[in-house]
Design an enzyme around this catalytic site. Structure first.
Site, short mmCIF file in Angstrom:
data_model
loop_
_atom_site.label_atom_id
_atom_site.label_comp_id
_atom_site.label_asym_id
_atom_site.label_seq_id
_atom_site.Cartn_x
_atom_site.Cartn_y
_atom_site.Cartn_z
N ASP A 1 -19.41 -59.24 -19.74
CA ASP A 1 -18.64 -58.05 -19.87
C ASP A 1 -18.02 -57.77 -21.08
O ASP A 1 -17.62 -58.69 -21.96
CB ASP A 1 -17.62 -58.01 -18.78
CG ASP A 1 -17.12 -56.67 -18.68
OD1 ASP A 1 -17.21 -56.03 -17.36
OD2 ASP A 1 -16.42 -56.07 -19.55
N ILE A 2 -18.31 -56.59 -21.73
CA ILE A 2 -17.72 -56.50 -23.16
C ILE A 2 -16.20 -56.31 -23.38
O ILE A 2 -15.60 -56.78 -24.32
CB ILE A 2 -18.25 -55.02 -23.62
CG1 ILE A 2 -18.15 -54.87 -25.01
CG2 ILE A 2 -17.36 -53.73 -22.90
CD1 ILE A 2 -19.15 -53.61 -25.69
N ASN B 1 -17.06 -52.82 -7.61
CA ASN B 1 -16.53 -51.65 -7.25
C ASN B 1 -17.32 -50.46 -6.69
O ASN B 1 -18.14 -49.94 -7.61
CB ASN B 1 -15.91 -50.97 -8.73
CG ASN B 1 -14.61 -52.11 -8.96
OD1 ASN B 1 -14.02 -52.60 -8.40
ND2 ASN B 1 -14.55 -52.29 -10.51
N GLN C 1 -15.25 -47.71 -9.74
CA GLN C 1 -16.64 -48.07 -10.37
C GLN C 1 -16.73 -47.13 -11.50
O GLN C 1 -16.38 -45.70 -11.13
CB GLN C 1 -17.56 -47.53 -9.19
CG GLN C 1 -18.95 -47.95 -9.97
CD GLN C 1 -20.00 -47.67 -9.01
OE1 GLN C 1 -19.85 -47.16 -7.66
NE2 GLN C 1 -21.31 -48.22 -9.52
N HIS D 1 -23.17 -53.26 -9.96
CA HIS D 1 -23.17 -54.57 -10.61
C HIS D 1 -22.03 -55.27 -10.32
O HIS D 1 -21.24 -54.72 -9.50
CB HIS D 1 -22.90 -54.16 -12.12
CG HIS D 1 -21.51 -53.25 -12.42
ND1 HIS D 1 -21.64 -51.80 -12.23
CD2 HIS D 1 -20.47 -53.59 -12.75
CE1 HIS D 1 -20.44 -51.60 -12.47
NE2 HIS D 1 -19.73 -52.36 -12.67
N PHE D 2 -22.10 -56.66 -9.96
CA PHE D 2 -21.21 -57.44 -9.60
C PHE D 2 -20.33 -58.13 -10.66
O PHE D 2 -21.13 -58.52 -11.76
CB PHE D 2 -21.67 -58.42 -8.73
CG PHE D 2 -22.03 -57.97 -7.23
CD1 PHE D 2 -21.32 -57.89 -6.18
CD2 PHE D 2 -23.37 -57.00 -7.21
CE1 PHE D 2 -21.61 -57.40 -4.86
CE2 PHE D 2 -23.84 -56.58 -5.95
CZ PHE D 2 -22.85 -56.78 -4.72
N HIS D 3 -19.06 -58.07 -10.67
CA HIS D 3 -18.38 -58.99 -11.65
C HIS D 3 -18.21 -60.42 -11.04
O HIS D 3 -17.80 -60.62 -9.85
CB HIS D 3 -16.67 -58.51 -11.75
CG HIS D 3 -16.94 -56.74 -12.19
ND1 HIS D 3 -16.67 -56.33 -13.41
CD2 HIS D 3 -17.37 -55.82 -11.52
CE1 HIS D 3 -16.51 -55.31 -13.62
NE2 HIS D 3 -17.01 -54.71 -12.40
P1 5GP Z 1 -16.62 -50.89 -13.05
O1 5GP Z 1 -15.40 -50.49 -13.13
O2 5GP Z 1 -17.66 -49.92 -13.32
O3 5GP Z 1 -17.07 -51.99 -11.95
O4 5GP Z 1 -16.93 -51.79 -14.29
C1 5GP Z 1 -17.66 -51.69 -15.43
C2 5GP Z 1 -17.74 -52.83 -16.47
O5 5GP Z 1 -18.54 -52.47 -17.48
C3 5GP Z 1 -16.29 -52.87 -17.15
O6 5GP Z 1 -15.59 -54.22 -16.77
C4 5GP Z 1 -16.61 -52.85 -18.49
O7 5GP Z 1 -15.66 -53.49 -19.47
C5 5GP Z 1 -18.33 -53.10 -18.65
N1 5GP Z 1 -18.78 -52.42 -19.74
C6 5GP Z 1 -18.77 -51.06 -19.92
N2 5GP Z 1 -19.67 -50.68 -21.00
C7 5GP Z 1 -20.43 -51.75 -21.29
C8 5GP Z 1 -21.19 -52.28 -22.41
O8 5GP Z 1 -21.79 -51.57 -22.87
N3 5GP Z 1 -21.57 -53.37 -22.51
C9 5GP Z 1 -21.18 -54.51 -21.76
N4 5GP Z 1 -21.37 -55.77 -21.93
N5 5GP Z 1 -20.04 -54.23 -20.77
C10 5GP Z 1 -19.58 -52.83 -20.66
#
Ligand code: 5GP
Ligand code: ZN
Length: 131
Positions: free
Chosen positions: A28-29, A84, A91, A97-99
């Protein structure tokens, strides 16, 4: 094309941790803790409601693999697995995607606040779920 589809297509770079035919995992970035991994199907599905059972199984097996990797390689003692599902739950990227989030003693991340059921509420919920 969504941002994760662009990463999967190698149009946008990522720090890849794992790849197979169906699944990609990368860092995750903006990690909750260093080593925070995102695991996703290569095929675009918005959420758990949409994904095929086969791809879901493939993704979950990689989630398990990534947890093991965090423990073995980074010395992580425990981790959270979260997803999420839909914007209301947080989300942001509309590609399932899973964290997999490493946890450390005293890292300061609080768990969910919990509450109590009101009178008769649990029975009502259960009745609806089972109807
Ligand atoms: P969500 O809230 O959709 O479950 O989480 C999205 C996740 O994707 C966030 O934790 C965010 O930091 C990560 N993310 C968003 N854009 C990028 C990207 O371009 N590269 C990477 N590696 N992670 C990303
Ligand atoms: Zn996508």
């Amino acid at each position: 094309m969504c941002i994760f589809c662009k990463i999967i297509a190698h149009d946008i770079p990522c720090h890849q941790v794992y790849e197979d035919e169906e699944v990609l995992a990368f860092l995750d970035i903006k990690p909750v803790n260093p080593g925070h991994i995102l695991v996703m199907p290569k095929k675009h599905y918005q959420n758990i409601d949409d994904i095929s059972e086969d791809d879901f199984i493939a993704v979950m097996l990689v989630v398990k693999k990534m947890g093991k990797l965090l423990k073995e390689k980074l010395g992580v003692v425990g981790y959270n697995v979260t997803e999420n599902n839909d914007p209301i739950s947080g989300q942001i990227v509309p590609h399932l995607h899973f964290h997999v989030i490493p946890r450390h003693a005293g890292d300061g991340h609080v768990q969910w606040p919990q509450s109590e059921y009101g009178p008769g509420e649990v029975e009502e919920i259960l009745k609806k779920l089972k109807s």
